[in-house]
Motif scaffolding. Structure first.
Motif, short mmCIF file in Angstrom:
data_model
loop_
_atom_site.label_atom_id
_atom_site.label_comp_id
_atom_site.label_asym_id
_atom_site.label_seq_id
_atom_site.Cartn_x
_atom_site.Cartn_y
_atom_site.Cartn_z
N VAL A 214 15.63 -95.53 33.65
CA VAL A 214 14.90 -94.69 32.69
C VAL A 214 15.53 -94.82 31.29
O VAL A 214 14.82 -94.93 30.29
N TYR A 215 16.87 -94.84 31.23
CA TYR A 215 17.57 -94.98 29.95
C TYR A 215 17.17 -96.28 29.25
O TYR A 215 16.86 -96.31 28.06
N MET A 233 21.89 -102.03 31.20
CA MET A 233 21.38 -100.89 31.98
C MET A 233 20.37 -101.32 33.05
O MET A 233 20.38 -100.82 34.16
N ILE A 234 19.50 -102.27 32.68
CA ILE A 234 18.52 -102.77 33.66
C ILE A 234 19.25 -103.47 34.81
O ILE A 234 18.93 -103.25 35.99
N THR A 235 20.25 -104.29 34.47
CA THR A 235 21.03 -104.99 35.51
C THR A 235 21.74 -103.98 36.41
O THR A 235 21.71 -104.09 37.64
N ALA A 236 22.38 -102.98 35.78
CA ALA A 236 23.10 -101.95 36.56
C ALA A 236 22.13 -101.21 37.48
O ALA A 236 22.45 -100.94 38.64
N SER A 237 20.94 -100.90 36.95
CA SER A 237 19.94 -100.19 37.75
C SER A 237 19.54 -101.00 38.99
O SER A 237 19.49 -100.47 40.10
N VAL A 238 19.26 -102.30 38.79
CA VAL A 238 18.87 -103.17 39.91
C VAL A 238 19.98 -103.22 40.96
O VAL A 238 19.73 -103.10 42.16
N LEU A 239 21.24 -103.38 40.50
CA LEU A 239 22.37 -103.46 41.43
C LEU A 239 22.57 -102.15 42.19
O LEU A 239 22.81 -102.15 43.41
N LEU A 240 22.46 -101.02 41.48
CA LEU A 240 22.67 -99.71 42.12
C LEU A 240 21.57 -99.41 43.16
O LEU A 240 21.86 -98.94 44.25
N GLY A 404 7.77 -92.11 40.39
CA GLY A 404 6.62 -92.62 39.66
C GLY A 404 6.38 -91.82 38.38
O GLY A 404 6.11 -92.39 37.32
N GLY A 405 6.52 -90.49 38.48
CA GLY A 405 6.34 -89.63 37.31
C GLY A 405 7.38 -89.88 36.24
O GLY A 405 7.07 -89.98 35.05
N ALA A 406 8.65 -90.03 36.65
CA ALA A 406 9.74 -90.26 35.70
C ALA A 406 9.55 -91.59 34.97
O ALA A 406 9.71 -91.69 33.74
N GLY A 408 6.72 -93.16 34.64
CA GLY A 408 5.51 -93.04 33.84
C GLY A 408 5.80 -92.49 32.45
O GLY A 408 5.35 -93.03 31.43
N ILE A 409 6.59 -91.41 32.40
CA ILE A 409 6.96 -90.81 31.10
C ILE A 409 7.78 -91.81 30.27
O ILE A 409 7.54 -91.99 29.08
N ALA A 410 8.74 -92.48 30.94
CA ALA A 410 9.61 -93.42 30.22
C ALA A 410 8.84 -94.63 29.71
O ALA A 410 8.90 -94.98 28.52
N LEU A 411 8.06 -95.27 30.59
CA LEU A 411 7.40 -96.53 30.25
C LEU A 411 6.24 -96.31 29.29
O LEU A 411 6.13 -96.99 28.25
#
Length: 514
Positions: A214-215, A233-240, A404-406, A408-411
């Protein structure tokens, strides 16, 4: 599981749960109307507004599963009271906050409280009510939760017209206090010691993975998608998230049971329900600034003008069971998503001069499509599972919807932000004022008033409506893709004999989330 002698206090206990769910219900939408006012008073750009909305949803989604398990192990009444107390504390912090960061922190704390209350309010019902009364009880809790959604913008709007923006947080305090008192005096303690243990590492991986994603999405319009921090952040998100999936597949009693997704009916109904929440959350984020800043309505007027969506949802909720009985769940979900797609495509034709009548038309269609697709998708997803997987299935489905909601707001908020900034004409403005104007339509209106620039005002309105049109077009396309997926991959209509074997509690939990 069932009590043989009905608890004489059960209907009073239900009142405690209703107070809790009503508070959470209107808190989901009350902030949408307050955001334009808060943006002006706190000097918050679109990114900060996205975080104010998303801090609650991200924490809520990530903690819902472990929260339910905590209640099972340590006592549902105790955890309900704890959740309401945390929610009350977060509301107090929000009401007294002096800057954006404090509001975001308060919303995150409220998300922790909300995550404890929602699944536990549902899991208490089977221990209080025998099957013959349970349907009525679930209906009452469902109504409280659903009633909160249209009440939120209206209560929020009235409060903002009479008090400062902190009042939208302060209104939660007496409601949560009543809920706590009612739980203390009226709710019996129940627990299920055989439930899986809470896995702290899995919960941490969920929160950090979702938070990092989301960040990245929120920061990308400002920093650029190629920025090292965004990419990191995207890389970290995928790994986590990959780490979470691997861990959950290895533990004997997982908190997030991924094997449920091997059931085709559950998987594609979950995808449909998640996409519907994605579209609706994004829509509720972009619409209030249009009604307030561009059309010039006050906060209460904005709340009232969101009601056609709720009207459409109400009609669909009555009609959906009949459509499912006549044509099957696949047809109902697909038709609802097609209506949602049409509403999005129609809404993308909105212009500065469209007026409210046109907006009310596509808003009511949005609500109708939302109700017609979501209710059968939730019930169909849970009915596809064996009886003993109903609890974990409803938990996973609810979590996916919130995710999905979170996102949605971010994207969709980020798409709006970058489109608005690209289209805004800031010619002749000093660099500082131009930067401020590009943060949001509310900020642009403030700069236009300060500088007396009618051109900037017209450009801000035009740029925002264009950005909103792009968002609605994306929503329409997403709904159309979801409709095609539903029509192609959802299982055909089950025979009535099969439908009746769907787990009672699962169906009730699904109903209670509408």
């Amino acid at each position: 599981m069932e009590t043989i002698t009905p608890d004489p206090r059960r209907w009073w206990a239900l009142a405690a749960l209703v107070a809790s769910m009503l508070t959470l219900g209107f808190d989901l939408t009350i902030l949408n109307v307050a955001l334009p006012t808060m943006a002006a008073d706190l000097d918050a750009g679109t990114g900060a507004q996205q975080w104010m909305a998303d801090a609650y949803v991200v924490v809520f989604a990530a903690l819902m599963l472990p929260a339910g398990l905590l209640g099972d192990r340590f006592g549902r009444r105790r955890m309900l009271i704890t959740g309401l107390a945390i929610f009350l504390a977060g509301s107090l912090v929000g009401a007294l906050a002096g800057d954006v960061n404090a509001v975001i922190a308060a919303r995150a704390v409220m998300g922790v409280g909300g995550a404890l209350v929602t699944p536990l309010a549902l899991s208490v019902l089977p221990t209080l009510f025998a099957p013959d009364e349970r349907t009525k009880a679930v209906g009452i809790v469902s109504a409280a939760s659903a009633l909160g959604l249209p009440l939120g913008p209206i209560i929020g709007g009235w409060l903002l017209n009479h008090f400062w923006w902190g009042s939208v947080f302060l209104v939660n305090v007496p409601m949560a206090a009543i809920g706590i008192a009612a739980c203390v005096f009226l709710l019996p303690e129940t627990r299920d010691p055989s439930s899986p243990k809470v896995d702290a590492l899995s919960a941490a991986l969920t929160v950090t993975g979702l938070g990092a994603l989301v960040y990245a999405i929120i920061e990308a319009p400002t920093r650029g998608w190629g920025d090292p921090l965004v990419l990191g952040m995207i890389t970290a998100s995928v790994l986590l998230i990959a780490g979470l999936v691997l861990r959950e597949r290895r533990v004997p009693r997982p908190m997030l049971d991924m094997t449920l997704l091997t059931h085709r009916g559950f998987l594609f109904n979950t995808v449909a329900a998640t996409l519907v929440n994605f579209i609706l959350s994004g829509l509720l984020f972009v619409l209030p600034p249009f009604l307030q800043a561009v059309l010039g309505h006050d906060a209460l007027g904005t709340g009232v003008r969101l009601l056609p969506m709720m009207g459409g949802l109400l009609v669909a909720s009555r009609l959906a069971p009949q459509v499912v009985a006549r044509f099957g769940a696949r047809a109902a979900v697909s038709a609802g998503l097609v209506v949602l797609a049409f509403a999005g495509l129609l809404g993308s034709r909105t212009t500065v001069d469209s007026g409210y009548g046109f907006v009310a038309l596509w808003l009511s269609l949005t609500g109708f499509g939302f109700g017609l697709s979501l209710i059968p998708a939730m019930n169909g997803g849970l009915s596809a599972l064996p009886r003993d997987r109903a609890g974990s299935g409803s938990g996973l489905l609810m979590t996916m919807r919130q995710v999905g909601g979170a996102i949605g707001i971010a994207l969709l908020g980020s798409l709006l932000s970058s489109t608005f900034r690209d289209r805004l004409d800031v010619t002749g403005l000093p660099a500082g004022a131009a930067d401020t104007a590009g943060e949001s339509v509310v900020a642009a209106h403030l700069v236009a008033r300060r500088t007396g620039s009618a051109d900037l005002l017209a450009s801000a309105n035009s740029a925002y409506v264009h950005g909103m049109g792009v968002v609605l077009l994306v929503c329409g396309i997403a709904a159309l893709v979801a409709a095609l997926l539903a029509a192609a991959f959802l299982p055909g209509t089950p025979r009535p004999a099969e439908t009746s074997t769907a787990p009672d509690l699962a169906a009730e939990e699904a109903d209670a989330r509408q």
